[in-house]
Design a protein around this motif. Structure first.
Motif, short mmCIF file in Angstrom:
data_model
loop_
_atom_site.label_atom_id
_atom_site.label_comp_id
_atom_site.label_asym_id
_atom_site.label_seq_id
_atom_site.Cartn_x
_atom_site.Cartn_y
_atom_site.Cartn_z
N HIS A 41 44.45 -79.75 -29.81
CA HIS A 41 43.49 -79.00 -28.98
C HIS A 41 42.09 -78.96 -29.56
CE1 HIS A 41 46.38 -77.37 -26.07
NE2 HIS A 41 47.20 -77.23 -27.08
N GLY A 42 41.91 -79.47 -30.74
CA GLY A 42 40.59 -79.37 -31.35
C GLY A 42 40.24 -77.92 -31.60
N LEU A 43 38.99 -77.58 -31.39
CA LEU A 43 38.54 -76.19 -31.54
C LEU A 43 38.31 -75.59 -30.16
CD1 LEU A 43 37.59 -77.48 -34.38
CD2 LEU A 43 36.18 -75.44 -34.50
N ARG A 44 38.80 -74.40 -29.98
CA ARG A 44 38.60 -73.71 -28.71
C ARG A 44 37.93 -72.37 -28.96
NH1 ARG A 44 44.45 -73.77 -26.06
NH2 ARG A 44 45.01 -73.38 -28.24
N LEU A 45 36.94 -72.06 -28.14
CA LEU A 45 36.16 -70.85 -28.31
C LEU A 45 36.93 -69.65 -27.80
CD1 LEU A 45 33.37 -69.65 -29.09
CD2 LEU A 45 32.67 -70.06 -26.71
N ILE A 46 37.02 -68.61 -28.62
CA ILE A 46 37.73 -67.40 -28.24
C ILE A 46 36.74 -66.38 -27.68
CG2 ILE A 46 39.25 -65.54 -29.04
CD1 ILE A 46 40.01 -67.37 -31.41
N TYR A 47 35.77 -66.02 -28.47
CA TYR A 47 34.71 -65.09 -28.08
C TYR A 47 33.42 -65.51 -28.78
CZ TYR A 47 37.22 -61.31 -25.69
OH TYR A 47 37.91 -60.54 -24.80
N TYR A 48 32.31 -65.06 -28.22
CA TYR A 48 31.06 -65.22 -28.93
C TYR A 48 30.18 -63.99 -28.69
CZ TYR A 48 28.55 -66.64 -24.65
OH TYR A 48 27.98 -66.67 -23.40
N SER A 49 29.14 -63.92 -29.49
CA SER A 49 28.25 -62.77 -29.43
C SER A 49 26.81 -63.24 -29.57
CB SER A 49 28.58 -61.79 -30.56
OG SER A 49 27.59 -60.80 -30.68
N ALA A 50 25.97 -62.75 -28.69
CA ALA A 50 24.56 -63.14 -28.71
C ALA A 50 23.72 -62.22 -29.61
CB ALA A 50 23.98 -63.12 -27.30
N ALA A 51 24.23 -61.04 -29.88
CA ALA A 51 23.51 -60.07 -30.70
C ALA A 51 24.44 -58.89 -30.92
CB ALA A 51 22.23 -59.62 -30.01
N ALA A 52 24.01 -57.94 -31.71
CA ALA A 52 24.81 -56.74 -31.92
C ALA A 52 25.09 -56.08 -30.57
CB ALA A 52 24.09 -55.78 -32.85
N ASP A 53 26.33 -55.71 -30.36
CA ASP A 53 26.80 -55.02 -29.16
C ASP A 53 26.79 -55.89 -27.91
OD1 ASP A 53 25.11 -52.12 -30.39
OD2 ASP A 53 27.23 -52.62 -30.55
N ILE A 54 26.61 -57.20 -28.05
CA ILE A 54 26.68 -58.12 -26.91
C ILE A 54 27.71 -59.19 -27.21
CG2 ILE A 54 25.44 -59.77 -25.48
CD1 ILE A 54 22.86 -58.32 -26.16
N THR A 55 28.81 -59.16 -26.47
CA THR A 55 29.86 -60.15 -26.66
C THR A 55 30.28 -60.72 -25.31
OG1 THR A 55 31.64 -58.53 -26.54
CG2 THR A 55 30.73 -58.96 -28.71
N ASP A 56 30.89 -61.91 -25.36
CA ASP A 56 31.33 -62.54 -24.12
C ASP A 56 32.54 -63.41 -24.42
OD1 ASP A 56 29.60 -64.27 -21.40
OD2 ASP A 56 31.48 -63.16 -21.47
N LYS A 57 33.36 -63.59 -23.38
CA LYS A 57 34.58 -64.37 -23.54
C LYS A 57 34.29 -65.86 -23.60
CE LYS A 57 37.36 -61.04 -20.93
NZ LYS A 57 38.19 -60.83 -19.71
N GLY A 58 35.16 -66.53 -24.35
CA GLY A 58 35.13 -67.98 -24.38
C GLY A 58 36.25 -68.54 -23.55
N GLU A 59 36.81 -69.64 -24.04
CA GLU A 59 37.83 -70.37 -23.29
C GLU A 59 39.20 -69.70 -23.35
OE1 GLU A 59 38.24 -74.30 -24.84
OE2 GLU A 59 39.83 -74.89 -23.44
N VAL A 60 39.54 -69.08 -24.50
CA VAL A 60 40.89 -68.53 -24.70
C VAL A 60 40.83 -67.11 -25.25
CG1 VAL A 60 42.11 -70.73 -24.94
CG2 VAL A 60 40.94 -69.75 -26.92
N PRO A 61 40.34 -66.13 -24.50
CA PRO A 61 40.14 -64.79 -25.03
C PRO A 61 41.36 -63.86 -24.98
CG PRO A 61 39.35 -64.91 -22.79
CD PRO A 61 39.83 -66.29 -23.14
N ASP A 62 42.38 -64.24 -24.22
CA ASP A 62 43.49 -63.31 -24.01
C ASP A 62 44.22 -63.00 -25.31
OD1 ASP A 62 44.43 -64.73 -20.77
OD2 ASP A 62 42.83 -63.36 -21.37
N GLY A 63 44.43 -61.69 -25.54
CA GLY A 63 45.13 -61.25 -26.74
C GLY A 63 44.22 -60.96 -27.91
N TYR A 64 42.94 -61.15 -27.72
CA TYR A 64 41.96 -60.94 -28.79
C TYR A 64 40.92 -59.91 -28.36
CZ TYR A 64 43.76 -65.51 -30.31
OH TYR A 64 44.56 -66.55 -30.68
N VAL A 65 40.40 -59.22 -29.36
CA VAL A 65 39.32 -58.26 -29.15
C VAL A 65 38.26 -58.48 -30.22
CG1 VAL A 65 38.67 -55.81 -29.13
CG2 VAL A 65 40.85 -56.52 -28.12
#
Lengths: 113, 117
Positions: A41-65
């Motif tokens: 699968h290579g690398l898959r993005l789970i979550y990312y964050s643009a700045a403090a208190d700003i986060t967004d889902k990636g490709e495989v976010p389920d089960g993660y916080v």
């Protein structure tokens, strides 16, 4: 000049337990990312964050916080670990999004039994 | 949707010979393209990127890559391989931010490069 660090480097946990993987960067980069690396699968993005208190889902976010209360830290929590979450997890950071390279931490190898 | 393909799981090269690691992509708009290298038990290290300009991009450790828009390719090359180049190589693509999923980096599955003495 520590750059980007991850802890722990290795973790074994049981199904159903909560696990938190830590990521810390010293560059004051705005963006931070969590990836998982699995064979085939290579690398898959789970979550990312643009700045403090700003986060967004990636490709495989389920089960993660994730959370990001401070610019330099970006912890990833598995709320109730499952065997399918056995993987190598990489944290990365970058100054910006488009056109900017990402700098990766050394990884955390997580095994869920 | 944007995607990137590395058609070869493994590439074997003799030391001193030129090497090529292939990458093709599919993305809306003008792509941002990256190559990373991963040594055993290490994180990924940035090698080079193409954003705009000259189609031939030079990067770290003597590597270079050629952007070919008509063939939607971004192959990694090195004129003379070293045993120490043996590692896992990842190509990645990012769509411009104005497109759906823009800005996010999508990785290929990786190509294992083995350079023998």
């Amino acid at each position: 000049d520590a750059g980007i660090t991850q802890s722990p480097r290795y973790k074994i946990t049981e199904t159903g337990r909560q696990v938190t993987l830590m990521c810390h960067q010293t560059w004051s980069h705005s963006y931070m990312f969590w990836y998982r690396q699995d064979l085939g699968h290579g690398l898959r993005l789970i979550y990312y964050s643009a700045a403090a208190d700003i986060t967004d889902k990636g490709e495989v976010p389920d089960g993660y916080v994730v959370s990001r209360s401070k610019t330099e830290n970006f912890p990833l929590t598995l709320e109730s670990a499952t065997r399918s979450q056995t993987s190598v997890y990489f944290c990365a950071s970058s100054e910006g999004l488009s056109g900017y390279e990402q700098y990766f931490g050394p990884g955390t190898r997580l095994t869920v039994t | 949707a944007q995607s990137v393909a590395q058609p070869e799981d493994q590439v074997n090269v003799a030391e001193g010979n030129p090497l090529t690691v292939k990458c093709t992509y599919s993305v809306s708009g003008n792509p941002y393209l990256f190559w990373y290298v991963q040594y055993p038990n290490r994180g990924l290290q940035f090698l080079l990127k193409y954003i705009t300009g000259d189609n031939l991009v030079k990067g770290s450790y003597g590597f270079e890559a050629e952007f070919n828009k008509s063939q939607t390719s971004f192959h990694l090359k090195k004129p003379s391989a070293l045993v120490s180049d043996s590692a896992l190589y990842f190509c990645a693509v990012r769509a411009p931010p104005t497109y759906n999923q823009g800005g996010k980096l999508i990785f290929g599955q990786g190509t294992e490069l083995s350079v023998k003495p």
